[in-house]
Each structure stands twice: as structure tokens, then as C-alpha cells.
Design a protein around this motif. Structure first.
Motif, PDB file in Angstrom:
ATOM      1  N   TYR A 155      38.232  42.352  50.640  1.00  8.93           N
ATOM      2  CA  TYR A 155      38.560  40.982  50.253  1.00  8.93           C
ATOM      3  C   TYR A 155      37.353  40.303  49.619  1.00  8.93           C
ATOM      4  CZ  TYR A 155      42.914  41.421  52.843  1.00  8.93           C
ATOM      5  OH  TYR A 155      44.146  41.818  53.277  1.00  8.93           O
ATOM      6  N   GLU A 156      36.174  40.616  50.123  1.00  7.31           N
ATOM      7  CA  GLU A 156      34.948  40.040  49.545  1.00  7.31           C
ATOM      8  C   GLU A 156      34.800  40.455  48.084  1.00  7.31           C
ATOM      9  OE1 GLU A 156      34.190  40.364  54.003  1.00  7.31           O
ATOM     10  OE2 GLU A 156      35.153  41.596  52.484  1.00  7.31           O
ATOM     11  N   ASP A 157      35.106  41.721  47.785  1.00  8.27           N
ATOM     12  CA  ASP A 157      35.049  42.192  46.400  1.00  8.27           C
ATOM     13  C   ASP A 157      36.068  41.461  45.531  1.00  8.27           C
ATOM     14  OD1 ASP A 157      33.053  44.022  47.061  1.00  8.27           O
ATOM     15  OD2 ASP A 157      34.465  45.693  47.280  1.00  8.27           O
ATOM     16  N   ASP A 158      37.277  41.281  46.054  1.00  7.06           N
ATOM     17  CA  ASP A 158      38.312  40.551  45.308  1.00  7.06           C
ATOM     18  C   ASP A 158      37.861  39.133  45.007  1.00  7.06           C
ATOM     19  OD1 ASP A 158      40.153  42.686  45.357  1.00  7.06           O
ATOM     20  OD2 ASP A 158      40.931  42.047  47.304  1.00  7.06           O
ATOM     21  N   LEU A 159      37.285  38.475  46.001  1.00  6.88           N
ATOM     22  CA  LEU A 159      36.822  37.099  45.797  1.00  6.88           C
ATOM     23  C   LEU A 159      35.681  37.046  44.793  1.00  6.88           C
ATOM     24  CD1 LEU A 159      37.063  35.942  49.494  1.00  6.88           C
ATOM     25  CD2 LEU A 159      38.463  35.094  47.586  1.00  6.88           C
ATOM     26  N   ALA A 160      34.779  38.021  44.832  1.00  5.30           N
ATOM     27  CA  ALA A 160      33.645  38.047  43.897  1.00  5.30           C
ATOM     28  C   ALA A 160      34.113  38.165  42.452  1.00  5.30           C
ATOM     29  CB  ALA A 160      32.713  39.205  44.245  1.00  5.30           C
ATOM     30  N   GLU A 161      35.274  38.761  42.241  1.00  2.00           N
ATOM     31  CA  GLU A 161      35.835  38.919  40.890  1.00  2.00           C
ATOM     32  C   GLU A 161      36.725  37.747  40.489  1.00  2.00           C
ATOM     33  OE1 GLU A 161      35.141  41.401  38.702  1.00  2.00           O
ATOM     34  OE2 GLU A 161      33.666  42.083  40.178  1.00  2.00           O
ATOM     35  N   SER A 162      36.873  36.763  41.358  1.00  7.97           N
ATOM     36  CA  SER A 162      37.763  35.635  41.105  1.00  7.97           C
ATOM     37  C   SER A 162      36.954  34.369  40.853  1.00  7.97           C
ATOM     38  CB  SER A 162      38.683  35.419  42.312  1.00  7.97           C
ATOM     39  OG  SER A 162      37.977  34.750  43.355  1.00  7.97           O
TER      40      SER A 162
END
Length: 151
Positions: free
Chosen positions: A66-73
Motif C-alpha cells: 500500500y505504501e508503494d501504491d500511495l507513493a505513486e499517487s
């Protein structure tokens, strides 16, 4: 669901100061204890090795956190809060919980659900200490804001 698509939609429709919260503590499928490993193994003897998910499929690892997803958002400003949670389950409570999951719901057992529950109850009672099964988990809350956002 597409995590990236959900975050893009939130960015498009939400107020500038919105805070996105992603939270959870896994499930008994992912919890690592002797009794959950034994229970997971029993489920797999009935349903196969793949974890069931949804109404028709199997679980597919998303491949990133989820942290990776947020970093790309747009919601890149993330704080993490972790809360230890100690649960005490009775074997009967675990069976009730399993009925609500996508990985062990009754419909998956093709007429063998009563047999599965009876075997599960024996297994859980064998692992219970004083009638209790312990689960020590961590409930994680990710709060994500847009860079420079207020909130």
C-alpha cells in the motif's frame, strides 16, 4: 479493485484537504501462529493450496505494498500508526469468523462444509489453551495526504 484507479478517483473528486486512510491487520489466513497454520492447512486439504478470494476466484498477490501504491499517487505524504491488538478467540468464534470470509465461506465446500467445521472444531480445541486461541496482531493505519495538503 485497482488500487491506482481508486486513488486517482479520490484525487479527482475529493476536497483538497482529504486524508486517505488504509487500515487493517490481516486475517487468520495470514496470521502466523501454530493454530492458524494448522487451520490454514486444513482449509487447503479441502479447497486446494490457493487462497480463495471474492465470489469466484483465488487471491492474487498485488505485487506491491500500500505504501508503494500511495507513493505513486497524489497522496504521497504518508504517516503510519501501529496498534498492537491481542485477541482471544474461542474455537466456536473462529468457526463463525470463517463463515464470513471469502477463503472459507460455506459455499466453497461443495456439500462438505459440516464435515469441514467438525474437523476444524476438533483441530481448534486441540490447539486452544484453557479454551482460548490467542492472536497477537498489529492493526496498521496509513494516513495519506497530498503533498502540502492541510488536514
Amino acid at each position: 479493485m485497482s488500487r491506482a484507479q481508486v486513488l486517482a478517483t479520490a484525487d479527482r473528486v475529493a476536497a483538497p484537504h482529504i486524508v486517505v486512510a488504509i487500515m487493517g491487520d490481516g486475517s487468520l489466513w495470514t496470521h502466523e501462529a501454530d493454530w492458524t497454520a494448522a487451520l490454514r492447512g486444513l482449509i487447503q486439504t479441502y479447497l486446494g493450496d490457493d487462497r480463495r478470494a471474492g465470489t469466484r476466484g483465488t487471491y492474487a498477490d498485488p505485487g506491491c505494498s500500500y505504501e508503494d501504491d500511495l507513493a505513486e499517487s497524489a497522496f504521497r505524504d504518508v504517516t503510519e500508526h501501529r496498534f498492537p491488538v491481542a485477541r482471544a478467540w474461542t474455537p466456536e468464534e473462529v468457526l463463525g469468523y470463517l463463515r464470513t470470509t471469502s477463503f472459507a465461506r460455506p459455499a466453497l465446500f461443495a456439500g462438505r462444509h459440516h464435515e469441514f467445521e467438525a474437523e476444524s472444531l476438533r483441530l481448534l480445541k486441540d490447539h486452544a489453551r484453557g479454551g482460548v486461541l490467542k492472536e497477537n496482531a498489529v492493526f496498521t493505519v496509513l494516513l495519506a495526504r497530498r503533498r502540502g495538503g492541510n488536514g
